[in-house]
Design an enzyme around this catalytic site. Structure first.
Site, PDB file in Angstrom:
ATOM      1  N   HIS A 112       0.802  -1.150   0.167  1.00  0.00           N
ATOM      2  CA  HIS A 112      -0.114   0.086  -0.031  1.00  0.00           C
ATOM      3  C   HIS A 112       0.837   1.257  -0.006  1.00  0.00           C
ATOM      4  O   HIS A 112       0.400   2.353   0.052  1.00  0.00           O
ATOM      5  CB  HIS A 112      -1.080  -0.062   1.215  1.00  0.00           C
ATOM      6  N   ASP A 151      -2.855 -10.471  -2.455  1.00  0.00           N
ATOM      7  CA  ASP A 151      -3.361 -10.110  -1.310  1.00  0.00           C
ATOM      8  C   ASP A 151      -4.774  -9.826  -1.635  1.00  0.00           C
ATOM      9  O   ASP A 151      -5.461  -9.442  -2.476  1.00  0.00           O
ATOM     10  CB  ASP A 151      -2.629  -8.943  -0.701  1.00  0.00           C
ATOM     11  N   HIS A 153      -6.301  -7.499  -0.457  1.00  0.00           N
ATOM     12  CA  HIS A 153      -6.455  -5.883  -0.380  1.00  0.00           C
ATOM     13  C   HIS A 153      -5.794  -5.445  -2.003  1.00  0.00           C
ATOM     14  O   HIS A 153      -4.814  -5.963  -2.269  1.00  0.00           O
ATOM     15  CB  HIS A 153      -5.855  -5.295   0.503  1.00  0.00           C
ATOM     16  N   ASP A 240      -4.400 -12.914   3.070  1.00  0.00           N
ATOM     17  CA  ASP A 240      -5.765 -12.713   3.987  1.00  0.00           C
ATOM     18  C   ASP A 240      -6.985 -12.855   3.170  1.00  0.00           C
ATOM     19  O   ASP A 240      -7.983 -12.429   3.438  1.00  0.00           O
ATOM     20  CB  ASP A 240      -5.611 -11.012   4.211  1.00  0.00           C
TER      21      ASP A 240
HETATM   22 ZN   LIG Z   1      -4.124  -7.303   2.593  1.00  0.00          ZN
HETATM   23 ZN   LIG Z   2      -4.253  -7.772  -4.925  1.00  0.00          ZN
END
Ligand SMILES: [Zn+2]
Ligand SMILES: [Zn+2]
Ligand SMILES: [Zn+2]
Lengths: 437, 557
Positions: A112, A151, A153, A240
């Protein structure tokens, strides 16, 4: 004894003395049970699996990727530099030919973290994959690299860093941004004007199961990789998506992660998120290790696994099938789509707001890129925060053409320090240096 | 007076030490057909005419278990495994009969699936029918909760001769190593117990006032009695005897390299601040990695009897040994011949040695003396190169905390301590090759027996506390007890030291007052839904490893 079919390098850095806060998901205990499982399974005794010691990434390694405001050392802790350095150690083991593959199981994560860093976003301060990738290119030559971000996110930081880079294909699979942090990662986020189509997002609906992930792999990721023909495939191995993860809503399992890695066979995997530190991480990490090393992973199973926990509805299956089809078509038509997008523009601008959740900070960026047919294009960003910081950051890409280089330096000369109270930065990747005035 | 005996593969050395001096030294060939005979012969020689009541310590280092394993003269073992989910356990089936049982325990010690009694009963019947009397039971994460291992044992018929329980072997995690260690322990139990019984008979007959202690691979000792339930701990104690001997002869507080130059091999070990380095996991034997704690020692195939050859214009030393030196009638020329040629060693047929060296010299266009010097230089160079490679490896061992990465602690040897018979004769070449001061202690040739004599009992223990479950586990003691609310790292540390003291009193009452130390301690918050639900505490304690210095303060030495 056990012998790995492929030599695998592991960098294991649990940072047992570092946490964001005592009860934060990103805390000392996060990789404790993974270490327990790795040790108890005797993974490090397997012939062909080697453990490497991490090291600190340097400030120059970070500045090759980021503009940290006001500077690197005020934005990172030692643990961030070790996570990035750990990823570099993993990559070097592969590039030097000591191992066939490597997996950096390090913390904290990084996907991120955007090009400009005013603080921490989603537990990330600096982008450890990007720092690793640019280190590879600086020391081992120009390479076409694909990042597959698994991931849960959306990796908005990695997307931002490679937005203008046609040599880096970024593919992200994640839970739909309408239902999860950071709220980005849609189909139309397709890359900057000079790298249009090299940023691919597959926003999956909540409750996507085992089947959905493997479908996306077979019907979208692998075909795109076959077209792109990367020199290296990097897996941003966020864990996750697991059915026990406390902060997401997906239904993936350790078996699923292992099978995905078995088919994807990334050259380097780097741990990202994953906060089910007891129920998922030990099993997922061991599953990935075995899959990468070419060992039998069929016995890997969570204590509470059941087929019902990883099943998905037919509505979800249909949706994913359409999504894969649509996104793969867009990829195939990227040249045509780019022509329509750029038309006869000389430069393209965008304005966005970026929220730093950890410190509740809002940043506003005005970004402009020169349309260029011979390089990634000069980019500059006027960045202000609601705390009153104001900078100009100029980016000359790695393989910049002469014009983009000259324009970049001219802009740096021309820009008046008075107009940007916190400085003017020039990240010159050709010269591999960061200038500030 | 202290007696030390080190039984090596070829030689057995025994020493008698009093007043900081070696009173007697006896060397004999090890008879691989008759270990007991070898031991008693050496002890008889060393004790002849000595008043038994003056013997304060009798320490033995024996190859009996090592040999039983290497030669396959061990008992058949029935292996009962509870691997649970994870790595395919097929390769762990090293017993003569192997049973993969249902049931599993997780990393926190929580049972996640139950045992199936019918499976255990079926295994029991098959073992009984096959007449297998030695068993090993090992479960994944049994060190975190031994209840399944104990229940398996409980469900078996009574009356097996020997059963090893995996969780009692070590607190370290590593299921494959636990399986192999448990297997080896049961495989050598019978051989070892008859050896132990005979030693006991010998000491009783001799009216010795002390019970013998047995040297372990970690440089410490274990009482003969305690060693009978853990015979595997006595494997490969030879290198440890040498390292402890070097420490007794040349005590230091610096980082150092220890070389033990023998006939066939040179063993390389390291001291960090004067304390010997351990194997990170455990020692390996006959292809089985184990959980047996051991001092780090690397065996390089290079020694006084290594065969010398010139191949494609280059001299090679070892790794093979074809026999003794040419001077002693051997077939190949050896470094010992070079030492004889240079006049540093007065041994055997000097002309034969010289002739052999001259032949090698002819192939390389070197005069005889030059050739002999070049051999020793190359030998020292290869030892130094290998030592540096090991050092680089040790210095790049992984670390798991920010503090450790930042500290970047590196082992930087300031000296080289050399023992073994050829040690004094190679000092100059080694000094040049290492670029470090080389220390050759007086009595370097019998360092291993001295090390055996002067080693002291060691033991360790791991305590795991889980305050969410309210449980404390000490696998090595088979202990699992409830803990009160408010239990914390400090209380865990105190409890661990208290339990270690009790263990030491039981295993080695004579050194009960010895210094204990905390090797490792960690306390992690366990969080569920953003609230701290408890602490996961881990403490490892040990008896501080040490050796009585040969000429130290202890007046009884
Ligand atoms: Zn994540
Ligand atoms: Zn991703
Ligand atoms: Zn350009």
């Amino acid at each position: 004894m056990y012998k790995a079919a492929r030599r695998l390098g592991l960098v294991f850095f649990p940072a047992f003395d570092w946490a964001i806060s005592p009860t934060h998901p990103e805390r000392e205990e996060r990789l404790l049970y993974t270490q327990d499982q790795v040790l108890e399974e005797g993974i490090l005794d397997i012939d062909g699996i080697y453990e490497y010691r991490p090291r600190l990434a340097t400030v120059a390694d970070v500045e090759r990727v980021h503009v940290c405001v006001p500077d690197v050392m005020s934005r990172v802790t030692a643990s961030h530099l070790i996570a990035a350095g750990g990823a570099i150690v993993a990559a070097e083991a592969v590039l030097k030919g000591e191992v066939d593959k490597a997996f950096a199981i390090v913390r904290p994560p990084g996907h991120h973290a955007l090009r400009i860093v005013h603080g921490a976003r989603g537990f990330c301060n600096i982008n450890i994959e990007a720092i690793m990738i640019e280190y590879i290119r600086r020391h081992y030559g120009k390479k076409r690299i694909a990042i597959v971000d698994t991931d849960c996110h959306h990796g908005d930081g990695s997307q931002d860093i490679y937005w203008h880079d046609p040599d880096t294909l970024y593919i992200s699979l994640h839970q739909d941004g309408r239902t999860l942090y950071p709220g980005t990662g849609f189909l139309d986020e397709f890359g900057g004007p000079n790298a249009f189509g090299y940023n691919l997002n597959l926003p999956l609906p909540p409750e996507t199961g085992e089947e959905g992930f493997l479908y996306a792999l077979d019907h979208f990721i692998l075909p795109v990789l076959a077209d792109f023909k990367p020199d290296l495939v990097i897996n941003s191995a966020g864990q996750d998506n697991h059915y026990t993860d406390p902060i997401t809503n997906m239904r993936f399992s350790a078996q699923g992660y292992a099978r995905l890695n078995d088919r994807l066979q990334p050259d380097i995997a780097v741990l990202e998120g994953g906060y089910s530190i007891e129920g998922a991480l030990p099993y997922v990490n061991v599953g990935i290790i075995l899959a990468l090393a070419g060992l039998d992973y069929s016995g890997i199973r969570e204590p509470d696994y059941s087929p019902a926990r990883v099943a998905q509805s037919s509505r979800v299956s249909d949706y994913i099938a359409r999504l894969c089809d649509e996104t793969y078509k867009a990829w195939q038509q990227r040249e045509t789509l780019r022509a329509a997008y750029v038309r006869d523009k000389k430069e393209i601008s965008r304005r966005r707001q970026i929220y730093y959740d950890t410190e509740g900070l809002m940043e506003t960026q005005e970004e402009t890129t020169l349309v260029c047919d011979s390089c990634g294009g000069l980019t500059w960003i006027d960045s202000r925060t609601d705390r009153g910081r104001h900078i100009l950051a100029i980016f000359i890409p790695r393989d910049a053409c002469r014009r983009c280089q000259e324009e970049g330096h001219a802009l740096f000369e021309r820009a008046s320090a008075g107009a940007y109270r916190d400085g003017i930065y020039l990240q010159d990747r050709v010269a591999d240096q960061l200038l500030k005035k | 007076m202290f007696v030390g005996l080190d039984m090596g593969g070829t030689h057995t050395d025994a020493v008698l030490i009093a007043g900081g001096r070696i009173l007697r030294h006896y060397k004999t060939n090890t008879d691989p057909e008759d270990y007991l005979g070898t031991v008693t012969r050496a002890l008889e020689a060393i004790l002849a005419g000595i008043n038994p009541s003056s013997i304060k310590r009798l320490n033995l280092s024996t190859t009996i278990c090592t040999n039983a394993i290497v030669t396959g003269r061990s008992s058949p073992v029935g292996l009962l495994l509870e691997p649970g989910p994870g790595l395919n356990p097929a390769l762990l089936a090293c017993g003569q009969k192997n049973f993969i049982l249902s049931g599993s325990i997780d990393h926190r010690g929580r049972p996640t699936s139950p045992l199936v009694e019918a499976e255990i009963k079926a295994a029991d019947r098959e073992l009984q029918q096959a007449g297998i009397r030695h068993l090993a039971i090992a479960g994944k994460f049994s060190t975190r909760n031994p209840e399944h291992e104990l229940a398996i044992k409980e469900a078996l018929s009574p009356g097996y001769d020997f059963i090893t329980m995996g969780h009692r072997l070590s607190g370290w995690l590593n299921f494959p190593r636990r399986v192999f260690t448990a297997y080896l322990n049961s495989a050598v139990a019978a051989t070892y117990s008859s050896f132990a019984a005979a030693i006991e008979t010998f000491t009783t007959k001799k009216k010795l006032p002390v019970a013998p202690d047995i040297l372990k691979a970690d440089g410490g000792t274990l009482s003969l009695e305690a060693s009978q339930s853990l015979p595997v701990e006595t494997i490969l104690s030879g290198p440890a005897a040498s390292i402890m001997g070097a420490l007794a002869l040349a005590p230091t507080w610096q980082d150092a390299i220890i070389l033990d130059i023998g006939g066939t091999t040179t063993d390389i070990a390291f001291l960090a601040g004067g304390v010997p380095l351990y194997e990170p996991q455990g020692i390996s034997l006959a292809g089985y990695p184990t959980l047996v704690r051991a001092l780090f020692s690397y065996s390089l195939g290079l020694g006084g009897d290594s065969c010398l050859q010139v191949q494609e214009g280059r001299l090679t030393i070892g790794p093979g040994r074809q026999g003794p030196a040419r001077a002693l009638g051997g077939p190949a020329v050896t470094p010992t011949d070079a030492l004889i040629t240079l006049g540093r060693l007065d041994l055997g047929d000097k002309a034969a040695a010289r002739q052999g060296i001259a032949e090698l010299g002819d192939k390389l266009g070197l005069g005889t003396l030059h050739m002999a010097a070049a051999i020793l230089q190359q030998m020292a160079g290869e030892i130094a190169r290998q030592s540096r490679a090991l050092l680089a490896k040790i210095n790049s061992r992984p670390v798991y905390t920010v503090r450790e990465v930042l500290a970047g602690k590196q082992l930087q040897p300031a000296q080289v301590i050399v023992i073994g018979a050829p040690a004094p004769l190679l000092a100059a070449e080694l000094e040049a090759a290492f670029g470090l001061p080389v220390i050759v202690p007086h009595l370097a040739g019998v360092a291993n027996a001295i090390g055996a004599a002067l080693s002291q009992p060691t033991t360790e223990l791991t305590l795991l506390a889980d305050t969410e479950q309210g449980l404390l586990t000490v696998p090595e003691e088979g202990l699992r007890e409830k803990i009160p609310a408010g239990f914390n790292l400090e209380r865990a540390r105190n409890r661990a030291l208290e339990l270690l003291r009790e263990r030491l009193v039981r295993l080695a009452p004579e050194v009960a007052g010895t210094e204990l130390e905390v090797v490792e301690e960690q306390s992690f918050n366990m969080v569920s839904g953003f609230y701290t639900t408890g602490k996961n505490i881990r403490v490892k304690v040990q008896v501080k490893p040490r050796v009585t210095p040969l000429k130290g303060d202890a007046d009884d030495v």
